[in-house]
Design a protein around this motif. Structure first.
Motif, PDB file in Angstrom:
ATOM      1  N   LEU A 141       3.524   5.480  -4.842  1.00  8.82           N
ATOM      2  CA  LEU A 141       4.411   6.144  -5.944  1.00  8.82           C
ATOM      3  C   LEU A 141       4.143   7.571  -6.962  1.00  8.82           C
ATOM      4  O   LEU A 141       4.463   7.416  -8.359  1.00  8.82           O
ATOM      5  CB  LEU A 141       4.853   4.879  -6.634  1.00  8.82           C
ATOM      6  N   LEU A 142       2.889   7.151  -6.655  1.00  8.63           N
ATOM      7  CA  LEU A 142       1.995   8.341  -7.611  1.00  8.63           C
ATOM      8  C   LEU A 142       2.185   9.013  -8.181  1.00  8.63           C
ATOM      9  O   LEU A 142       2.111   9.993  -9.451  1.00  8.63           O
ATOM     10  CB  LEU A 142       0.462   7.818  -7.317  1.00  8.63           C
ATOM     11  N   PRO A 143       2.824  10.382  -7.175  1.00 12.00           N
ATOM     12  CA  PRO A 143       3.539  11.320  -7.742  1.00 12.00           C
ATOM     13  C   PRO A 143       4.606  10.789  -8.743  1.00 12.00           C
ATOM     14  O   PRO A 143       5.379  11.935  -9.276  1.00 12.00           O
ATOM     15  CB  PRO A 143       3.621  12.282  -6.466  1.00 12.00           C
ATOM     16  N   THR A 144       5.470   9.901  -8.700  1.00 12.40           N
ATOM     17  CA  THR A 144       6.502   9.652  -9.406  1.00 12.40           C
ATOM     18  C   THR A 144       5.983  10.061 -10.668  1.00 12.40           C
ATOM     19  O   THR A 144       6.897  10.516 -11.910  1.00 12.40           O
ATOM     20  CB  THR A 144       7.071   8.103  -9.391  1.00 12.40           C
ATOM     21  N   GLY A 189       8.928  13.992  -9.103  1.00 16.40           N
ATOM     22  CA  GLY A 189       8.318  12.341  -8.894  1.00 16.40           C
ATOM     23  C   GLY A 189       9.743  11.620  -8.990  1.00 16.40           C
ATOM     24  O   GLY A 189       9.721  10.876  -8.934  1.00 16.40           O
ATOM     25  N   PHE A 190      10.698  11.915  -9.193  1.00 17.58           N
ATOM     26  CA  PHE A 190      11.860  10.894 -10.075  1.00 17.58           C
ATOM     27  C   PHE A 190      12.390  11.037  -8.124  1.00 17.58           C
ATOM     28  O   PHE A 190      13.248  10.118  -8.554  1.00 17.58           O
ATOM     29  CB  PHE A 190      13.323  11.483 -10.662  1.00 17.58           C
ATOM     30  N   ALA A 191      12.380  12.497  -7.887  1.00 18.62           N
ATOM     31  CA  ALA A 191      13.019  12.132  -6.014  1.00 18.62           C
ATOM     32  C   ALA A 191      12.514  11.545  -5.411  1.00 18.62           C
ATOM     33  O   ALA A 191      13.330  11.110  -4.177  1.00 18.62           O
ATOM     34  CB  ALA A 191      12.934  13.261  -6.074  1.00 18.62           C
ATOM     35  N   PHE A 192      11.651  11.066  -5.790  1.00 21.93           N
ATOM     36  CA  PHE A 192      10.705  10.329  -4.543  1.00 21.93           C
ATOM     37  C   PHE A 192      10.750   9.214  -5.354  1.00 21.93           C
ATOM     38  O   PHE A 192       9.705   8.014  -4.349  1.00 21.93           O
ATOM     39  CB  PHE A 192       9.385  10.847  -4.144  1.00 21.93           C
ATOM     40  N   PHE A 235       0.970  -0.881   0.045  1.00 17.85           N
ATOM     41  CA  PHE A 235      -0.372  -0.624   0.133  1.00 17.85           C
ATOM     42  C   PHE A 235       0.590   1.510   0.125  1.00 17.85           C
ATOM     43  O   PHE A 235       0.300   2.313  -0.648  1.00 17.85           O
ATOM     44  CB  PHE A 235      -0.614  -0.156   1.392  1.00 17.85           C
ATOM     45  N   ALA A 236       2.261   1.434   0.294  1.00 18.23           N
ATOM     46  CA  ALA A 236       2.686   2.093   0.181  1.00 18.23           C
ATOM     47  C   ALA A 236       2.833   2.564  -0.524  1.00 18.23           C
ATOM     48  O   ALA A 236       3.239   4.030  -1.402  1.00 18.23           O
ATOM     49  CB  ALA A 236       4.039   2.005   1.509  1.00 18.23           C
ATOM     50  N   LEU A 289      10.191  -1.675  -9.868  1.00 16.72           N
ATOM     51  CA  LEU A 289      10.886  -0.838 -10.405  1.00 16.72           C
ATOM     52  C   LEU A 289      11.878  -0.468 -11.631  1.00 16.72           C
ATOM     53  O   LEU A 289      12.024   0.400 -12.188  1.00 16.72           O
ATOM     54  CB  LEU A 289      12.864  -1.065  -9.442  1.00 16.72           C
ATOM     55  N   VAL A 290      12.078  -1.478 -11.739  1.00 17.69           N
ATOM     56  CA  VAL A 290      12.313  -2.095 -13.716  1.00 17.69           C
ATOM     57  C   VAL A 290      11.206  -1.335 -14.534  1.00 17.69           C
ATOM     58  O   VAL A 290      11.468   0.054 -15.311  1.00 17.69           O
ATOM     59  CB  VAL A 290      12.167  -3.355 -14.464  1.00 17.69           C
ATOM     60  N   ILE A 291       9.916  -0.826 -13.562  1.00 16.11           N
ATOM     61  CA  ILE A 291       8.265  -0.263 -14.822  1.00 16.11           C
ATOM     62  C   ILE A 291       9.053   0.847 -14.771  1.00 16.11           C
ATOM     63  O   ILE A 291       8.789   2.260 -16.038  1.00 16.11           O
ATOM     64  CB  ILE A 291       7.359  -0.808 -14.213  1.00 16.11           C
ATOM     65  N   CYS A 292       9.095   1.385 -13.469  1.00 13.81           N
ATOM     66  CA  CYS A 292       8.934   3.057 -12.957  1.00 13.81           C
ATOM     67  C   CYS A 292      10.956   3.710 -13.878  1.00 13.81           C
ATOM     68  O   CYS A 292      10.169   5.019 -14.231  1.00 13.81           O
ATOM     69  CB  CYS A 292       9.030   2.965 -11.264  1.00 13.81           C
ATOM     70  N   LEU A 293      11.646   2.987 -13.922  1.00 16.29           N
ATOM     71  CA  LEU A 293      12.956   3.548 -14.233  1.00 16.29           C
ATOM     72  C   LEU A 293      13.059   3.528 -15.790  1.00 16.29           C
ATOM     73  O   LEU A 293      13.048   4.139 -16.234  1.00 16.29           O
ATOM     74  CB  LEU A 293      13.555   2.742 -14.496  1.00 16.29           C
TER      75      LEU A 293
END
Length: 491
Positions: free
Chosen positions: A58-61, A438-441, A53-54, A258-262
């Motif tokens: 990630l949405l603001p990323t 967004g990247f910062a978080f 749930f944390a 992590l891979v998807i977000c990066l």
């Protein structure tokens, strides 16, 4: 080192406005992060699932994905009278109120999928408000001297609202239940809306106030219903896909996430040699969708890589504290009222002092050295929870830990916001600040999502030792970024 000249005094009305906007964005943040984590823990949800749930945070990323829409489109009705930025802020406040009310009426958490849906919607509208407010702030105050006071005012509102929401909701929840705990904060979050609606029109505004308000409310209802349907459909598809490939609360999904977000960030980094050669008329630089992000790499070149590395871990301590500090306090046998009291009467003044000092030193002294001070404070703010874990429960211990945590992360946050704001090209204030913040978080929130798994391996004390060390590690990047300057604009 000689002191810089004293910064010019910002207009009081502008500072009051950003105090209000910070308050508007800060109230809901705890409700889909820290308070939600504690609510789930009280309902017997395991730490690993709470860690999943944390990942709502990630949405603001990904706010860079819709930030250009806020620069390009207006909210019908609201924008006609109050202007583009205020129009989006007012729509976002309606979304925040509706999402938090929905979380209140599903507070029994009988369906974690429904809880997740409304938490995501609350995070989405909170983030949208921040994008609009940040873009407006950068337009109003483009220099380091001007940014310091405005950032301090904004974070005063933001962090005071966060701790007030945490304190108020927990105390009310302890007395009357989680539904009322969320409804009270939803009502408080809506309070700034009539204040904004009563403000003077935008210089370019046309028409009457009442017709603009009615048109905006109708358009907002349509937008809110449509966004809810879209998020529900996406959420159903994601959960179905996760179930099909065997992901559960016993799965370590962090590497996949992590891979998807990066992917978008790595793609831009790999394209750096090509980006640096692009002429001003190149489609990649003029595109409304990707142009603002290509511009970051075009302006900073290869220096963008250490900048992004620094940005990626600087807020690690703050985010990880939010993720597991309340479960730690719950495991250490503190009551909701004790936690709520500390979050209100202790955290609020401590945070405000930290933000004020952070904004002042960021405006007055060399920013690189102030970033070092912020990183050191962040590390200590995390390590204090190791001390709390080994002490017998007492109000004194809880208050000392809360005060130091909030002071440290308030100071660190103010310095960091000024730094990020000065990296932004004023031509793309909303989109570029969304991309950088967004990247910062991204990495901190990914680690926070796996926080339950990490805690299960190394304990609460090991978790907070590690998170503080990661915050302090940001100073390794400073020699490489301290003197970085953007490339001059095209002729």
């Amino acid at each position: 080192m000689a002191d810089a000249p004293a910064p010019p005094r910002a207009p009081l009305g502008r500072l009051a406005l950003y105090l209000l906007l910070g308050f508007s964005a800060g109230l809901p943040f705890y409700m889909f992060s820290t308070v939600l984590a504690l609510r789930l823990a009280k309902h017997g949800v395991g730490l690993v699932m709470i860690g999943f749930f944390a990942w709502v945070t990630l949405l603001p990323t990904f706010k860079w994905a819709w930030a250009p829409l806020l620069d390009r489109f207006d909210v019908p009705g609201f924008a006609r009278f109050w202007g583009k930025r205020r129009g989006w802020i007012m729509l976002s406040q309606l979304g925040i109120f509706a999402s938090m009310a929905a979380m209140a009426f599903t507070a029994a958490d009988r369906s974690l999928a429904v809880t997740g849906l409304f938490a995501v919607l609350l995070a989405f509208w909170t983030t949208t408000l921040e994008v609009a407010a940040d873009a407006w702030r950068i337009e109003l105050a483009p220099t380091q001297e001007e940014q310091g006071p405005m950032v301090a005012a904004n974070l005063w509102g933001y962090r005071s609202a966060m701790v007030a929401a945490g304190s108020g909701s927990l105390i009310v929840a302890d007395i009357a239940g989680w539904t009322w705990g969320y409804l009270v904060i939803a009502a408080a979050a809506f309070a700034p809306f009539p204040i904004l609606a009563a403000m003077r029109p935008d210089p370019s505004g046309i028409g009457g106030r009442l017709p603009a308000l009615l048109t905006g409310l109708i358009a907002s209802l349509v937008i809110l219903l449509t966004s809810t349907a879209i998020v529900a459909a996406i959420g159903w598809a994601v959960l179905r896909a996760a179930a099909d490939i065997g992901i559960s609360d016993k799965t370590n999904a962090t590497p996949v996430v992590l891979v998807i977000c990066l992917i978008p960030f790595v793609a831009l980094a790999l394209a750096l040699p090509w980006i640096r050669r692009l002429p001003p008329t190149a489609k990649a630089r003029t595109s409304a969708a990707v142009g603002p992000y290509v511009d970051i790499f075009w302006r900073f070149g290869y220096a963008a890589l250490p900048v992004l590395g620094f940005v990626a871990i600087y807020r690690m301590g703050d985010v990880l504290t939010l993720a597991l500090s309340k479960p730690l306090e719950n495991a250490a046998h503190y009551t909701l009222t004790q936690i709520g009291w500390a979050d209100g009467w202790v955290a609020l003044p401590s945070s405000m002092v930290g933000v004020a000092i952070g904004g002042w030193i960021a405006a007055r002294y060399r920013l690189a050295w102030m970033l070092v001070v912020g990183a050191a404070c962040s590390a200590v703010g995390n390590w204090i929870f190791v001390w709390l874990w080994y002490q017998p429960p007492s109000n004194f211990v809880l208050n000392i830990a809360t005060a130091l945590d909030q002071f440290a992360h308030g100071l660190e946050g103010a310095v960091f916001v000024v730094y990020l704001s000065l990296l932004v090209n004023p031509k793309y204030p909303g989109a570029q600040y969304a991309f950088l913040s967004g990247f910062a978080f991204l990495l901190p929130r990914l680690v926070a999502g796996a926080g339950g798994s990490i805690q299960a391996q190394i304990g609460y004390d090991g978790f907070f030792w590690l998170s503080g060390a990661l915050s302090a590690a940001a100073v390794v990047f400073l020699p490489f970024i301290a003197n970085v300057k953007p490339r001059p604009a095209d002729a």
